[in-house]
Design a protein around this motif. Structure first.
Motif, mmCIF file in Angstrom:
data_model
loop_
_atom_site.group_PDB
_atom_site.id
_atom_site.type_symbol
_atom_site.label_atom_id
_atom_site.label_comp_id
_atom_site.label_asym_id
_atom_site.label_seq_id
_atom_site.Cartn_x
_atom_site.Cartn_y
_atom_site.Cartn_z
ATOM 1 N N GLU A 72 0.827 -1.215 0.000
ATOM 2 C CA GLU A 72 0.000 0.000 0.000
ATOM 3 C C GLU A 72 0.859 1.262 0.000
ATOM 4 N N MET A 73 2.032 1.217 0.618
ATOM 5 C CA MET A 73 2.959 2.365 0.571
ATOM 6 C C MET A 73 3.356 2.659 -0.868
ATOM 7 N N ILE A 74 3.671 1.601 -1.606
ATOM 8 C CA ILE A 74 4.059 1.763 -3.010
ATOM 9 C C ILE A 74 2.926 2.437 -3.783
ATOM 10 N N VAL A 75 1.712 1.937 -3.588
ATOM 11 C CA VAL A 75 0.565 2.502 -4.304
ATOM 12 C C VAL A 75 0.366 3.967 -3.927
ATOM 13 N N THR A 76 0.442 4.275 -2.643
ATOM 14 C CA THR A 76 0.191 5.639 -2.182
ATOM 15 C C THR A 76 1.250 6.604 -2.709
ATOM 16 N N ALA A 77 2.510 6.237 -2.593
ATOM 17 C CA ALA A 77 3.596 7.130 -3.028
ATOM 18 C C ALA A 77 3.570 7.356 -4.538
ATOM 19 N N THR A 78 3.431 6.286 -5.300
ATOM 20 C CA THR A 78 3.471 6.444 -6.756
ATOM 21 C C THR A 78 2.184 7.074 -7.279
ATOM 22 N N ALA A 105 0.326 7.683 5.734
ATOM 23 C CA ALA A 105 -0.113 7.838 4.340
ATOM 24 C C ALA A 105 0.115 9.251 3.838
ATOM 25 N N ASP A 106 -0.194 10.245 4.672
ATOM 26 C CA ASP A 106 0.034 11.629 4.268
ATOM 27 C C ASP A 106 1.528 11.884 4.063
ATOM 28 N N GLN A 107 2.342 11.341 4.972
ATOM 29 C CA GLN A 107 3.790 11.532 4.856
ATOM 30 C C GLN A 107 4.331 10.886 3.585
ATOM 31 N N VAL A 108 3.927 9.663 3.328
ATOM 32 C CA VAL A 108 4.411 8.933 2.149
ATOM 33 C C VAL A 108 3.947 9.615 0.864
ATOM 34 N N ALA A 109 2.729 10.117 0.858
ATOM 35 C CA ALA A 109 2.193 10.760 -0.342
ATOM 36 C C ALA A 109 2.909 12.066 -0.649
ATOM 37 N N VAL A 110 3.295 12.789 0.375
ATOM 38 C CA VAL A 110 3.928 14.090 0.154
ATOM 39 C C VAL A 110 5.427 13.956 -0.088
#
Length: 194
Positions: A72-78, A105-110
């Protein structure tokens, strides 16, 4: 929900309807992606077959060196790099739940480099972002950097495949105007009462 009207759940082929109702039972709502893509049943089946093979490999008899949260980290970041609102919000919600971290999630996305994640996860996301933005520039050194953190060649394939698959998903969600369900915004932000 999107530029294309979603079909009525009662008009769906039996196999798709059963899966949608199963998801609704588990989540308490139907994520918009399930209905938006159901307008083309053959594509829906192909999409979710590949989705499941990547995101829940145990359902196809395969193991993965990636945790559910890491996928899910991969999906969120990319998805953030691809500016896909639907996938950032939806998969960010799932990430918060799997990692039991309301801020991740907010951290990984930004900016995943400043997120509260392990060095191993940072290396994984560095690789995923390069696949997302410069797949033509991937070199053996990129794979070696993953190996240094304990990832295998199969894990590298998983990271790349998840990134590539969600690149397709991001573009379909964005082009079609697919909006996240309101329920996703609050999921995993507050601990569940015990």
């Amino acid at each position: 929900m999107s530029r294309y009207p979603a079909p009525d759940i009662n008009d769906l082929p039996d196999d798709i309807k059963a899966r949608v109702l199963e998801v609704q039972e588990k989540a308490g709502f139907v994520p918009n992606v399930f209905l938006a893509l159901a307008r083309r049943p053959a594509e829906w089946r192909a999409f979710f077959a590949y989705h499941d093979a990547l995101m829940t490999p145990e359902t196809v008899g395969r193991t993965s060196g990636l945790t559910k949260g890491e996928r899910e980290m991969i999906v969120t970041a990319t998805s953030a790099a691809n500016q896909c609102l639907y996938c950032v919000v939806a998969h960010g919600a799932i990430l918060r739940i799997y990692e039991k971290k309301p801020l991740v999630a907010d951290q990984v996305a930004v900016n995943h480099r400043k997120a509260d994640i392990s060095p191993r996860q940072r290396a994984m996301l560095d690789f995923a972002m390069k696949v997302c933005q410069q797949s033509h520039a991937i070199e053996d050194a990129d794979i070696d950097a993953l190996h240094a953190h304990g990832f295998t060649d199969e894990d590298a394939w998983d990271i790349a495949a998840i990134t590539a698959f969600f690149g397709l998903s991001n573009r379909m969600a964005s082009f079609s105007g697919m909006m996240p369900n309101p329920e996703f915004y609050l999921m995993g932000r507050q601990p569940k009462p015990r």
